[in-house]
Design a protein around this motif. Structure first.
Motif, short mmCIF file in Angstrom:
data_model
loop_
_atom_site.label_atom_id
_atom_site.label_comp_id
_atom_site.label_asym_id
_atom_site.label_seq_id
_atom_site.Cartn_x
_atom_site.Cartn_y
_atom_site.Cartn_z
N TYR A 247 8.74 -0.07 6.87
CA TYR A 247 8.86 0.13 5.42
C TYR A 247 7.78 -0.65 4.68
CZ TYR A 247 10.97 0.49 0.80
OH TYR A 247 11.18 0.74 -0.53
N GLY A 248 7.45 -1.84 5.19
CA GLY A 248 6.37 -2.62 4.58
C GLY A 248 5.05 -1.88 4.67
N ALA A 249 4.78 -1.26 5.82
CA ALA A 249 3.55 -0.49 5.98
C ALA A 249 3.56 0.74 5.08
CB ALA A 249 3.39 -0.06 7.44
N ALA A 250 4.74 1.37 4.92
CA ALA A 250 4.85 2.56 4.08
C ALA A 250 4.53 2.25 2.62
CB ALA A 250 6.26 3.14 4.18
N ASN A 251 4.76 1.03 2.19
CA ASN A 251 4.52 0.64 0.81
C ASN A 251 3.06 0.35 0.50
OD1 ASN A 251 6.92 0.10 -1.20
ND2 ASN A 251 7.70 -0.30 0.86
N LYS A 252 2.25 0.17 1.53
CA LYS A 252 0.87 -0.28 1.29
C LYS A 252 0.04 0.75 0.55
CE LYS A 252 1.72 -4.16 3.25
NZ LYS A 252 1.94 -5.35 2.40
N ILE A 253 0.09 2.01 0.96
CA ILE A 253 -0.71 3.03 0.29
C ILE A 253 -0.16 3.35 -1.11
CG2 ILE A 253 -1.45 5.45 0.37
CD1 ILE A 253 -1.84 5.12 3.37
N PRO A 254 1.15 3.53 -1.29
CA PRO A 254 1.65 3.72 -2.65
C PRO A 254 1.29 2.57 -3.59
CG PRO A 254 3.31 4.41 -1.10
CD PRO A 254 2.22 3.77 -0.29
N SER A 255 1.15 1.36 -3.02
CA SER A 255 0.81 0.23 -3.88
C SER A 255 -0.59 0.36 -4.47
CB SER A 255 0.93 -1.09 -3.10
OG SER A 255 -0.08 -1.19 -2.11
N ILE A 256 -1.42 1.21 -3.86
CA ILE A 256 -2.76 1.45 -4.42
C ILE A 256 -2.62 2.00 -5.84
CG2 ILE A 256 -4.90 2.78 -4.17
CD1 ILE A 256 -4.39 2.86 -1.18
N TYR A 257 -1.57 2.76 -6.05
CA TYR A 257 -1.35 3.36 -7.36
C TYR A 257 -1.21 2.31 -8.46
CZ TYR A 257 0.63 6.44 -10.92
OH TYR A 257 0.84 7.14 -12.08
N SER A 258 -0.70 1.15 -8.08
CA SER A 258 -0.53 0.08 -9.06
C SER A 258 -1.87 -0.39 -9.59
CB SER A 258 0.23 -1.10 -8.45
OG SER A 258 -0.52 -1.70 -7.41
N LEU A 259 -2.96 -0.08 -8.88
CA LEU A 259 -4.30 -0.42 -9.37
C LEU A 259 -4.56 0.22 -10.73
CD1 LEU A 259 -6.46 0.04 -6.14
CD2 LEU A 259 -6.07 -2.09 -7.35
N ALA A 260 -4.11 1.47 -10.86
CA ALA A 260 -4.34 2.18 -12.11
C ALA A 260 -3.47 1.67 -13.23
CB ALA A 260 -4.09 3.67 -11.90
N ASN A 261 -2.36 1.06 -12.86
CA ASN A 261 -1.40 0.64 -13.88
C ASN A 261 -1.43 -0.85 -14.18
OD1 ASN A 261 1.01 1.08 -15.60
ND2 ASN A 261 2.02 -0.15 -14.04
N SER A 262 -1.59 -1.68 -13.15
CA SER A 262 -1.46 -3.12 -13.36
C SER A 262 -2.52 -3.69 -14.31
CB SER A 262 -1.50 -3.86 -12.02
OG SER A 262 -2.68 -3.55 -11.32
N ALA A 263 -3.77 -3.23 -14.15
CA ALA A 263 -4.82 -3.71 -15.05
C ALA A 263 -4.54 -3.30 -16.48
CB ALA A 263 -6.18 -3.17 -14.60
N PHE A 264 -4.12 -2.05 -16.65
CA PHE A 264 -3.79 -1.58 -17.99
C PHE A 264 -2.62 -2.35 -18.57
CE2 PHE A 264 -1.08 1.08 -20.66
CZ PHE A 264 -1.96 1.39 -21.69
N THR A 265 -1.61 -2.61 -17.75
CA THR A 265 -0.41 -3.32 -18.22
C THR A 265 -0.78 -4.70 -18.73
OG1 THR A 265 1.04 -2.12 -16.70
CG2 THR A 265 1.86 -4.21 -17.57
N LEU A 266 -1.65 -5.41 -18.00
CA LEU A 266 -2.07 -6.74 -18.42
C LEU A 266 -2.76 -6.70 -19.78
CD1 LEU A 266 -3.48 -8.15 -15.05
CD2 LEU A 266 -1.40 -8.88 -16.22
N ALA A 267 -3.67 -5.73 -19.94
CA ALA A 267 -4.37 -5.60 -21.22
C ALA A 267 -3.43 -5.07 -22.31
CB ALA A 267 -5.57 -4.66 -21.05
N TRP A 268 -2.54 -4.18 -21.92
CA TRP A 268 -1.62 -3.56 -22.87
C TRP A 268 -0.65 -4.57 -23.47
CZ3 TRP A 268 -0.61 -0.16 -26.28
CH2 TRP A 268 0.69 0.19 -26.63
N GLN A 269 -0.18 -5.52 -22.69
CA GLN A 269 0.76 -6.53 -23.20
C GLN A 269 0.17 -7.26 -24.40
OE1 GLN A 269 1.68 -8.98 -19.83
NE2 GLN A 269 3.31 -7.63 -19.10
N GLU A 270 -1.09 -7.66 -24.27
CA GLU A 270 -1.76 -8.36 -25.37
C GLU A 270 -1.98 -7.42 -26.54
OE1 GLU A 270 -5.90 -10.85 -26.28
OE2 GLU A 270 -5.33 -10.36 -24.23
N ASN A 271 -2.47 -6.22 -26.25
CA ASN A 271 -2.76 -5.25 -27.30
C ASN A 271 -1.51 -4.84 -28.05
OD1 ASN A 271 -3.23 -2.17 -28.14
ND2 ASN A 271 -5.22 -3.19 -28.07
N ALA A 272 -0.42 -4.62 -27.30
CA ALA A 272 0.84 -4.21 -27.92
C ALA A 272 1.40 -5.31 -28.82
CB ALA A 272 1.86 -3.85 -26.84
#
Length: 472
Positions: A247-272
């Motif tokens: 299950y840990g291995a299965a999560n590794k590739i889906p976690s790539i998706y967080s690349l698109a979101n995590s950076a935006f979320t960090l910037a969005w928190q301040e902007n919001a």
């Protein structure tokens, strides 16, 4: 500078500190999965996940308050130094106390492993606190630098200690601890943190204000940990350590998706937070929601299409069972991204209790679905429960946020995006090469079509820059 321009600029900067760490982790993954036994990898994965539980308990989440408080007092040097001093002082003392308990609690592990875990946790907690201070001090470039250095150093040390020296789990833990220390030193020195610490500014009143804001985030963090970790606990209890490794291995590739979101979320928190008092805040939030939904749906479509190739490249060892989990986990990450965007609005309005409440409900749902399904569908119970809980979290927050911040949603577009992504996930699940080719075509067309305005703008910008260079 407009709100959109500021958000885009900060997102790009934050992306550096998000993309590089993920890439380093992906490069490290084949070494870790190949060189560690399943039992060692299961322990390694549990340790890296455990820090998410230990952090809020040890710090009362004061590091999250540091970011929010520093945004409001950056121009007041005394107030700024007071926040930094009280946050870091509290984190050091509370961490020493908490780690002493942790060392005793891990009595089943060897002394060396326990010491390395505690060393890693201490410096990781301190590092995570300092970089939140750096964010609050409006130093996004330094934040990106430090969050990039840590995984890159870890990657290099893993190659040396685990691959070449065959150091096993001990080598992996040494690499984790050493890399965090290097990044922490850079953050402290370049951020001039020592110059902002003044023992005379230690204040019970200041600390109380910080904790009053931060403590409601503890249930949120613990619930997020439960969302991520309860799956592994259930698998460990009913199936075994090998299942947690799969299950840990299965999560590794889906976690790539967080690349698109995590950076935006960090910037969005301040902007919001900065935009929360603007007159057009409702329309602005709605516009941003539509824009980020299109971008994230497009990125997820491309990632689903690339999953077969990424799995062959990144996952080594006997983890074939992990592939079937990924369609469920990929969709779960999509709904997680929606809830993260809305979470930024909660934080902007200082509704920390609401954030924790919604996450608690989702984590309970995750655990219940896990327990009900694990005897019937095995490892799939973990991925299905994760999808169900994040779907609930996204839908609940979409409705709940309207109580204090009205937002207009385009339900038609949202439904169409979800339908296409679900179809792609189903096609990917069959593991047939010709269907994988179909997914590549479908994903590319879908991503480009829904983001056509953005693509046109990017091409227009590139064309303009090329014309300017020719004129020069």
């Amino acid at each position: 500078m407009s709100r959109e321009t500021s958000l885009a600029k900060n997102t790009i900067i934050m992306s550096i500190g998000t993309v590089l760490p993920k890439l380093a982790m992906l490069i490290t993954l084949p070494v870790i999965t190949a060189m560690l036994t399943k039992a060692e990898y299961g322990t390694y994965d549990l340790i890296t996940t455990l820090v998410s539980l230990f952090l809020p308990v040890a710090t009362l989440q004061v590091q999250t308050a540091a970011f929010r408080f520093l945004i409001d007092c950056n121009d007041d040097k005394k107030q700024r130094d007071s926040v930094v001093t009280n946050v870091i002082g509290f984190v050091i003392l509370s961490s020493v106390f908490s780690l002493s308990i942790l060392y005793l609690a891990l009595y089943k592990l060897s002394a060396v492993i326990r010491i390395l875990i505690c060393v890693y946790f201490f410096f990781d907690i301190l590092f995570l606190t300092v970089i939140q201070v750096v964010r609050g001090l409006s130093q996004p470039k330094l934040y990106a630098l430090c969050t990039s250095v840590q995984p890159i150093v870890n990657m290099l040390l893993v190659v040396v200690l685990v691959y070449y020296l065959d150091g096993g789990l001990v080598g992996a833990l040494i690499a984790m601890a050493a890399s965090v220390i290097v990044a922490l030193v850079i953050a402290v020195m370049k951020g001039h943190i020592f110059s902002k610490i003044n023992i005379k500014l230690l204040s019970k009143k200041q600390l109380k204000e910080i904790i009053d804001y931060s403590w409601p985030m503890i249930p949120n963090s613990l619930s997020m940990w439960l969302l991520h970790f309860s799956d592994r606990l259930v698998l460990l209890r009913f199936i075994g350590i090998d299942a947690t490794a799969v299950y840990g291995a299965a999560n590794k590739i889906p976690s790539i998706y967080s690349l698109a979101n995590s950076a935006f979320t960090l910037a969005w928190q301040e902007n919001a937070a900065i935009s929360s008092k603007d007159d057009d805040v409702a329309s602005y939030y709605g516009k941003m929601f539509d824009n980020i939904l299109r971008i994230l749906a497009g990125i997820l479509a491309m990632l689903i299409a690339a999953t077969p190739l990424l799995f062959l490249i990144l996952i080594r060892g006997d983890y074939s069972e992990a592939y079937g989990q990924m369609p469920f986990l990929l969709m779960a990450m999509f709904f997680s991204s929606i809830s993260s965007f809305l979470g930024g609005i909660y934080v902007a309005h200082k509704k920390t209790k609401n954030v924790g409440g919604t996450t608690i409900i989702a984590s309970v749902i995750n655990l219940l679905v896990d327990l009900v399904l694990v005897k019937y569908i095995g490892i799939y119970a973990a991925s299905v429960s994760t999808l169900v809980s994040y779907l609930f979290l996204a839908v609940y927050r979409m409705k709940n946020v309207q109580n204090f911040q009205p937002i207009r949603y385009n339900y038609v577009n949202m439904s169409l995006y979800i339908l296409v992504l679900v179809i792609m996930c189903i096609v990917s699940w069959f593991e047939l090469w010709y269907l994988d080719v179909l997914n590549i075509v479908l994903g590319t067309i879908f991503a480009l079509y829904i983001n056509r305005e953005l693509v046109k703008s990017m091409f227009a910008m590139m064309k303009k820059r090329l014309m300017n260079k020719k004129n020069d």
